[in-house]
Motif scaffolding. Structure first.
Motif, short mmCIF file in Angstrom:
data_model
loop_
_atom_site.label_atom_id
_atom_site.label_comp_id
_atom_site.label_asym_id
_atom_site.label_seq_id
_atom_site.Cartn_x
_atom_site.Cartn_y
_atom_site.Cartn_z
N CYS A 141 -7.37 9.30 -35.97
CA CYS A 141 -8.60 9.50 -35.15
C CYS A 141 -8.45 10.54 -33.90
O CYS A 141 -7.97 10.36 -33.11
CB CYS A 141 -9.02 8.08 -34.52
N VAL A 142 -8.94 11.77 -34.21
CA VAL A 142 -8.75 12.57 -33.29
C VAL A 142 -10.19 13.35 -33.01
O VAL A 142 -10.92 13.55 -33.68
CB VAL A 142 -8.01 13.84 -33.89
N GLY A 143 -10.31 13.42 -31.57
CA GLY A 143 -11.53 14.22 -30.96
C GLY A 143 -11.24 15.17 -30.15
O GLY A 143 -10.13 15.05 -29.36
N ARG A 187 -17.00 8.50 -31.00
CA ARG A 187 -17.88 8.49 -32.34
C ARG A 187 -16.90 8.29 -33.55
O ARG A 187 -17.28 7.37 -34.54
CB ARG A 187 -18.57 9.95 -32.38
N ARG A 188 -15.90 9.13 -33.48
CA ARG A 188 -15.10 8.75 -35.00
C ARG A 188 -14.41 7.31 -34.93
O ARG A 188 -14.41 6.86 -35.99
CB ARG A 188 -13.78 9.76 -34.83
N ALA A 189 -14.06 6.81 -33.93
CA ALA A 189 -13.46 5.43 -33.98
C ALA A 189 -14.67 4.65 -34.14
O ALA A 189 -14.49 3.67 -35.13
CB ALA A 189 -12.99 5.05 -32.43
N ASP A 204 -14.77 17.86 -41.02
CA ASP A 204 -14.42 18.50 -39.78
C ASP A 204 -13.37 17.73 -39.04
O ASP A 204 -12.40 18.68 -38.48
CB ASP A 204 -15.75 18.37 -38.61
N HIS A 205 -12.97 16.60 -39.29
CA HIS A 205 -11.73 15.70 -38.79
C HIS A 205 -10.66 16.56 -39.24
O HIS A 205 -9.72 16.77 -38.59
CB HIS A 205 -11.79 14.32 -39.39
#
Length: 315
Positions: A240-242, A250-252, A301-302
């Motif tokens: 989980c990278v932002g 948001r990803r979490a 995109d992740h």
């Protein structure tokens, strides 16, 4: 990135993914330069998700991807010994290896998720018996692959009997495709790894647990007269990278996890944080492969972010 260190994408399709979803992820992983695409081998969702559109079969998936990718390694973490008979499993994996031009790896485990067995009519014997099935499958599958052409394979065990097998088809990779064993069992698992595994994988553990288990595997290798350095060490961790805290949150949220928990137990944070975290794992445990568990398969995109800003920054 250090050419001896590999980042691999690891998916959990039972949580809800079609073949087309997996194909998009695999093609993105290949375009981004990841080393491999692996998937779980499960038939039932876990936790509070719908699982729609329903499960996909691991080796059917990998057969399709074998024809629709050109470079990625392809494999399972882990196929369950309860799901398949060892002879047909050896045939299936060898065929997918041929279809991929020699890019397949077999992760094999004993099976543990009782509910999926009940849901799809698969026998689920007690642990001792499951482990016995598992040990014999490793011996049979590798034995079938490595039997010289023109010779036959024989086996007589507690659970399986094989007589006069032509041991065909042969995989492209010789003497056989790589075999992955994993788990935290203290005695039998390291012993099986020392006998059969090219790679030992630990999923979702802390570094202290990993160090202790890798030491047990090394000791089991030494006991068999095998060089422990020949065994690849790997771990799987949720990703989980932002680029910033808002993107990270948001990803979490999209995968139903807490940012602080992910930072503590997975690979979470900004790209710089994750680079540091990977460096710490490598220094402490000696891993040379890292499986990035990607849970939101719609967020391509992740994968691109990690490829550009994490992989490229690893020493």
């Amino acid at each position: 990135m250090d050419e001896d260190f590999r980042l691999r994408i690891f998916t959990e399709p039972q949580q809800g993914a079609s073949y087309d979803d997996l194909l998009r992820v695999a093609r993105t992983a290949e375009e981004c330069g990841y080393d491999a695409f692996f998937r779980s081998d499960h038939y039932l969702r876990m936790g509070d998700v719908s699982g729609l559109p329903g499960p996909t079969d691991a080796w059917v998936t990998l057969a399709g991807l074998a024809r629709e990718t050109s470079r990625l390694r392809l494999g399972t973490l882990m196929s369950a010994a309860t799901f398949r008979l060892p002879g047909p499993l050896a045939v299936s994996v060898a065929q997918v290896d041929q279809m991929s031009g020699g890019r397949v790896e077999l992760g094999l485990g004993s099976g543990w998720y009782e509910q999926e067995h009940t849901a799809y009519g698969i026998p689920f014997p007690p642990l001792r018996e499951r482990f016995g099935l598992y040990a014999e499958q490793l011996e049979i599958v590798t034995g079938l692959w490595t039997t010289p052409e023109g010779s036959t394979f024989e086996y007589s065990g507690e659970h399986y009997r094989i007589s006069d097998s032509p041991a065909l088809p042969k995989p492209v990779q010789r003497p056989r495709p790589p075999v992955l064993v994993g788990g935290t069992g203290r005695r039998r698992t390291p012993a099986l790894a020392a006998r059969f595994a090219d790679e030992f994988n630990l999923p979702f553990v802390d570094q202290d647990t990993a160090v202790a288990q890798f030491e047990r595997v090394d000791a089991a290798c030494a006991e068999r007269g095998r060089n422990p350095a020949d065994m690849v060490r790997s771990v799987a961790l949720v990703l989980c990278v932002g680029r910033n805290e808002a993107e990270l949150a948001r990803r979490a949220e999209a995968i139903g996890r807490d940012v602080d928990e992910l930072r503590a137990n997975g690979l979470a944070g900004t790209p710089a944080e994750v680079v540091d975290r990977i460096g710490n794992w490598r220094a402490r445990t000696g891993i040379t492969r890292l499986y990035l568990q990607v849970l939101d398969l719609s967020d391509l995109d992740h994968l691109e972010l990690v490829a550009s800003e994490v992989a490229g920054a690893l020493d």
